[in-house]
Motif scaffolding. Sequence first.
Motif, PDB file in Angstrom:
ATOM      1  N   HIS A 107       0.828  -1.212   0.000  1.00 13.57           N
ATOM      2  CA  HIS A 107       0.000   0.000   0.000  1.00 13.57           C
ATOM      3  C   HIS A 107       0.865   1.266   0.000  1.00 13.57           C
ATOM      4  O   HIS A 107       0.514   2.274  -0.608  1.00 13.57           O
ATOM      5  CB  HIS A 107      -0.923   0.023   1.226  1.00 13.57           C
TER       6      HIS A 107
ATOM      7  N   THR B 276      -4.462  -9.666  -7.512  1.00 15.60           N
ATOM      8  CA  THR B 276      -4.430 -10.802  -6.592  1.00 15.60           C
ATOM      9  C   THR B 276      -5.819 -11.223  -6.147  1.00 15.60           C
ATOM     10  O   THR B 276      -6.008 -12.343  -5.683  1.00 15.60           O
ATOM     11  CB  THR B 276      -3.564 -10.408  -5.386  1.00 15.60           C
TER      12      THR B 276
ATOM     13  N   GLN C  83       7.038  -9.601   0.407  1.00 20.10           N
ATOM     14  CA  GLN C  83       6.425 -10.792   1.014  1.00 20.10           C
ATOM     15  C   GLN C  83       5.716 -11.731   0.044  1.00 20.10           C
ATOM     16  O   GLN C  83       4.984 -12.610   0.478  1.00 20.10           O
ATOM     17  CB  GLN C  83       5.442 -10.368   2.104  1.00 20.10           C
ATOM     18  N   LYS C  84       5.943 -11.574  -1.248  1.00 23.72           N
ATOM     19  CA  LYS C  84       5.245 -12.477  -2.178  1.00 23.72           C
ATOM     20  C   LYS C  84       6.309 -13.275  -2.938  1.00 23.72           C
ATOM     21  O   LYS C  84       6.968 -14.103  -2.339  1.00 23.72           O
ATOM     22  CB  LYS C  84       4.274 -11.680  -3.015  1.00 23.72           C
TER      23      LYS C  84
HETATM   24  C1  PLP Z   1      -0.531  -7.808  -1.901  1.00 21.13           C
HETATM   25  C2  PLP Z   1      -0.827  -6.814  -2.955  1.00 21.13           C
HETATM   26  C3  PLP Z   1      -0.959  -5.443  -2.682  1.00 21.13           C
HETATM   27  C4  PLP Z   1      -0.942  -4.894  -1.294  1.00 21.13           C
HETATM   28  O1  PLP Z   1       0.249  -5.127  -0.644  1.00 21.13           O
HETATM   29  P1  PLP Z   1       0.323  -4.919   0.966  1.00 21.13           P
HETATM   30  O2  PLP Z   1       1.744  -5.285   1.258  1.00 21.13           O
HETATM   31  O3  PLP Z   1      -0.677  -5.843   1.552  1.00 21.13           O
HETATM   32  O4  PLP Z   1       0.036  -3.504   1.240  1.00 21.13           O
HETATM   33  C5  PLP Z   1      -1.156  -4.588  -3.736  1.00 21.13           C
HETATM   34  N1  PLP Z   1      -1.243  -5.031  -4.994  1.00 21.13           N
HETATM   35  C6  PLP Z   1      -1.151  -6.335  -5.294  1.00 21.13           C
HETATM   36  C7  PLP Z   1      -1.261  -6.767  -6.712  1.00 21.13           C
HETATM   37  C8  PLP Z   1      -0.934  -7.262  -4.284  1.00 21.13           C
HETATM   38  O5  PLP Z   1      -0.840  -8.565  -4.575  1.00 21.13           O
END
Ligand code: PLP
Length: 397
Positions: free
Chosen positions: A67, A145, A197-198
């Motif tokens: 965010h 997502t 974190q992804k």
């Molecule tokens: C996870 C995600 C977000 C938000 O990320 P946060 O770290 O939860 O703030 C924004 N855009 C996409 C495409 C995401 O997968």
Amino acid sequence: MTLATGRQHIAIPGPSIMPDRVLQAMHRPAPDIYDGELHGMVATLVPDLKYVAQTEGYVAMYIANGHAVWEASLQNVTDIGDTVLVPTTGRFGHGWAETARSIGLETEIVEHGRQTPIDPDRVRAALRADTGGRIKAVLAVHVDTSSSVRSDIAALRRVIDEEGHPALLMVDCIASLGVDRFEMDAWGADVMIAASQKGLMVPPGMAFVFFNDRAKARRAEVSQVSFYWDWTPRAEPGMFYQYFGGTAPTHHLYGLRAALDMIRKEGIEAIWARHARLAQMLWGAVEHWGEHGAFRLNVADPAHRSHAVTAAGLNPPDGDRLRAWLQDAAGVTLGIGLGAETPEDPTASGRFRFGHMGHVNGHMMLGLLGSVEAGLKALNIAHKPGGVTRAAEVMAG
Ligand SMILES: *Cc1c(COP(=O)(O)O)cnc(C)c1O
């Protein structure tokens, strides 16, 4: 008796599974932030992050989540009152637009629902209608997502160029970086944002803004950028503390170093190919189960599905029953459904999401799918048995 005891499998679309190597790299005493080894180590992260993004441009690192870089990216290239064009394919596109409005920007939304990718011709039409040059940027989410829709970013660059429009192309790769093929420079993205974190397999808490020379030139024209969001000192630091505008996220940085070592070793092409195959295993299983019963994938065309996350559904309340069973009986956690926005479809009930980004391999995917098939049987949810066998065939190639 429960079969859930053992290593838990978190199959939500972020935070993703963290490799032991990343966790171990973080398990250390506090380092000196004023001098010494940390400074040299952080400098090594930059070329490796650019490798993952496939760019020769710049990267600014933030102590932040996704965010925050929605906001940071916009702060660097827009002034209050500017307009941004936002083609949306799910909840996250709308989230970026809400952030834009919250900092005084006007948004023009091109709504695509949640099952189809961004249509470049609809973006073309919006740009063509913008004869006054109000639109300063196009904000595209590579993989939304909530819906698991993946859009064609290079096609957006082509329509912007064909229309001769000066808008910057800004891309949210928070879900897709290090998972789905993404080539920042070759595809012509001017700004790209990601988080730790992804696909990067590091705990939440770091986020990144990549940008090119065009975006850098736009930054120079913007009247005001806050000290914390300004990407200039972060991307081109004269002193170490400028990387983070204050204390560095020391332990995240060691974790990130370990993750980037793993990414370098496997190679980005191999990582994209692994995620593609894992996603195909999942789709094969769900499509097989769905031949009998209600199990379905959200996105019909495989070419428009992400390899990071897959949105799926059952008839309510079976989606929630299945998620609960997997959690209690198998130690597997699926992601909740997200993103019902239309009056015809007011709730996300029945929907859920499989996260399969980052530190995931074939046996984990088979274990996940085997558990799902067991859950379908245990709960008497109609399905055609044999989805796991189908996935194994896909895995075998
Ligand atoms: C996870 C995600 C977000 C938000 O990320 P946060 O770290 O939860 O703030 C924004 N855009 C996409 C495409 C995401 O997968």
